[in-house]
Design a protein around this motif. Structure first.
Motif, short mmCIF file in Angstrom:
data_model
loop_
_atom_site.label_atom_id
_atom_site.label_comp_id
_atom_site.label_asym_id
_atom_site.label_seq_id
_atom_site.Cartn_x
_atom_site.Cartn_y
_atom_site.Cartn_z
N ILE A 66 -43.31 18.24 52.99
CA ILE A 66 -44.57 18.96 52.80
C ILE A 66 -45.76 18.01 52.82
CG2 ILE A 66 -45.88 20.39 51.18
CD1 ILE A 66 -43.13 21.40 50.13
N ILE A 67 -45.65 16.93 52.05
CA ILE A 67 -46.81 16.05 51.85
C ILE A 67 -47.11 15.20 53.07
CG2 ILE A 67 -47.78 14.21 50.44
CD1 ILE A 67 -45.98 15.21 48.15
N ALA A 68 -46.09 14.62 53.70
CA ALA A 68 -46.34 13.70 54.81
C ALA A 68 -47.12 14.36 55.95
CB ALA A 68 -45.02 13.11 55.31
N LYS A 112 -34.40 9.61 58.56
CA LYS A 112 -35.10 10.90 58.61
C LYS A 112 -36.55 10.70 59.03
CE LYS A 112 -36.10 15.00 55.83
NZ LYS A 112 -35.69 15.80 54.66
N MET A 113 -37.20 9.68 58.50
CA MET A 113 -38.60 9.42 58.84
C MET A 113 -38.75 9.08 60.32
SD MET A 113 -40.25 10.06 56.07
CE MET A 113 -38.97 11.33 55.91
N ALA A 114 -37.72 8.50 60.92
CA ALA A 114 -37.78 8.14 62.33
C ALA A 114 -37.40 9.29 63.25
CB ALA A 114 -36.84 6.96 62.59
N SER A 115 -36.97 10.41 62.66
CA SER A 115 -36.43 11.51 63.47
C SER A 115 -37.47 12.45 64.02
CB SER A 115 -35.42 12.31 62.64
OG SER A 115 -36.09 13.03 61.59
N GLN A 116 -38.68 12.46 63.43
CA GLN A 116 -39.71 13.41 63.85
C GLN A 116 -41.08 12.76 63.86
OE1 GLN A 116 -39.61 16.92 61.41
NE2 GLN A 116 -37.43 17.28 61.72
N PRO A 117 -41.92 13.09 64.83
CA PRO A 117 -43.26 12.51 64.91
C PRO A 117 -44.12 12.79 63.68
CG PRO A 117 -42.67 13.57 66.98
CD PRO A 117 -41.60 13.93 66.00
N GLN A 118 -43.86 13.88 62.97
CA GLN A 118 -44.68 14.22 61.81
C GLN A 118 -44.57 13.18 60.68
OE1 GLN A 118 -43.57 17.81 59.73
NE2 GLN A 118 -41.38 17.44 59.95
N TYR A 119 -43.55 12.32 60.77
CA TYR A 119 -43.37 11.28 59.76
C TYR A 119 -43.79 9.90 60.25
CZ TYR A 119 -40.30 14.91 57.81
OH TYR A 119 -39.79 16.09 57.33
N SER A 120 -44.44 9.82 61.38
CA SER A 120 -44.70 8.53 62.01
C SER A 120 -45.61 7.62 61.17
CB SER A 120 -45.30 8.73 63.40
OG SER A 120 -46.55 9.40 63.32
N LYS A 121 -46.43 8.20 60.31
CA LYS A 121 -47.35 7.40 59.51
C LYS A 121 -46.86 7.15 58.09
CE LYS A 121 -51.49 8.77 62.07
NZ LYS A 121 -52.86 9.36 61.97
#
Length: 269
Positions: free
Chosen positions: A75-77, A109-118
């Motif tokens: 949610i937050i990222a 998990k953070m590397a799996s989707q662009p929404q977590y790129s930052k």
């Protein structure tokens, strides 16, 4: 004795942020990329109201302590990706085997989707010696259902040490948001210390000892059905259901634990 500086109603807290910020929180919670199983817990974790109470906006620099599998990360990222910052203070890289597995899974998990790129993955240990975020950088530090773990591991000193790390990371005027399984004050004379529940009076007192000002509490995450007196502590209840099939329907009817929702602020001066 616990000093309730103010109890904020759900209506009041939803009016405490600009409409645009509340709409952004609603959108983040409705993110179609959230894990389906996680959505089922929204009824107990009340993410929109909880994050609104803690002043989280799309512009916030947020530090989440011990994000686990990323329930709140989902949610937050994405919420803060464009205009804010999200630090995930996970297990240290040199922690236990369990901690290393959990951290590795989170990073994958953070590397799996662009929404977590930052997302910035940092480290947290109640014992200290790590940096959760640059000093005086965070608008909000959040910890969800973690106090009991630190208390079980190191007592009151561990909680104060953790709070001091949060204090260091926050900007002057920044918010510390705490959600924790709540022990009724009437049960302080029982063998509660390994139950997974914490007394609200202690949570507040130790945060104030670390320098925070207690700004208020909310009943957003309260559950009047929970007595906090179960055979296997809080883990008797969903989602763990530690007793298996024994009285399963009874505990499912209770739902997840009664939780305190506490808001602290780092003084400006």
């Amino acid at each position: 004795m616990l000093r309730f500086s103010k109890i904020l109603s759900l209506t009041a807290l939803l009016c405490s942020l600009p409409l645009a910020a509340n709409e952004a929180l609603e959108t983040a919670v409705k993110n179609p990329l959230r894990t389906p199983e996680y959505l089922q817990r929204d009824q107990y974790r009340n993410p929109v109201a909880t994050l609104a109470f803690f002043d989280v906006t799309p512009q916030s620099t947020v530090v989440e302590i011990s994000p686990g599998g990323g329930w709140y990360t989902e949610i937050i990222a994405p919420l803060v990706a464009e205009k804010g910052m999200y630090y995930a203070a996970h297990f240290p890289a040199n922690s236990s085997e369990y901690g290393q597995r959990s951290r590795k899974a989170f990073i994958e998990k953070m590397a799996s989707q662009p929404q977590y790129s930052k997302v910035q993955v940092t480290e947290f240990s109640a014992a200290g010696g790590v940096t959760i975020a640059p000093a005086n950088s965070a608008d909000v530090v959040l910890t969800f259902r973690n106090l009991h773990n630190w208390y079980i591991g190191g007592g009151e000193d561990a909680l104060v040490a953790a709070y001091k790390q949060f204090f260091t990371a926050l900007k002057p005027g920044g918010v510390l948001g705490v959600v924790e399984h709540r022990l009724p004050e009437s049960q302080l004379n029982t063998e509660w210390t390994r139950s997974g529940y914490m007394p609200q009076s202690m949570a507040v007192r130790l945060a104030e000892q670390a320098g925070f000002v207690f700004e208020g509490s909310s009943e957003i995450n309260a559950n009047a059905k929970d007595t906090a007196n179960h055979p296997s502590g809080v883990w008797t209840l969903p989602p763990t259901l530690r007793l298996g099939e024994q009285d399963r329907a009874k505990y499912q009817a209770i739902g997840e634990s009664d939780r305190m929702t506490l808001k602290f602020r780092k003084p400006i001066n």
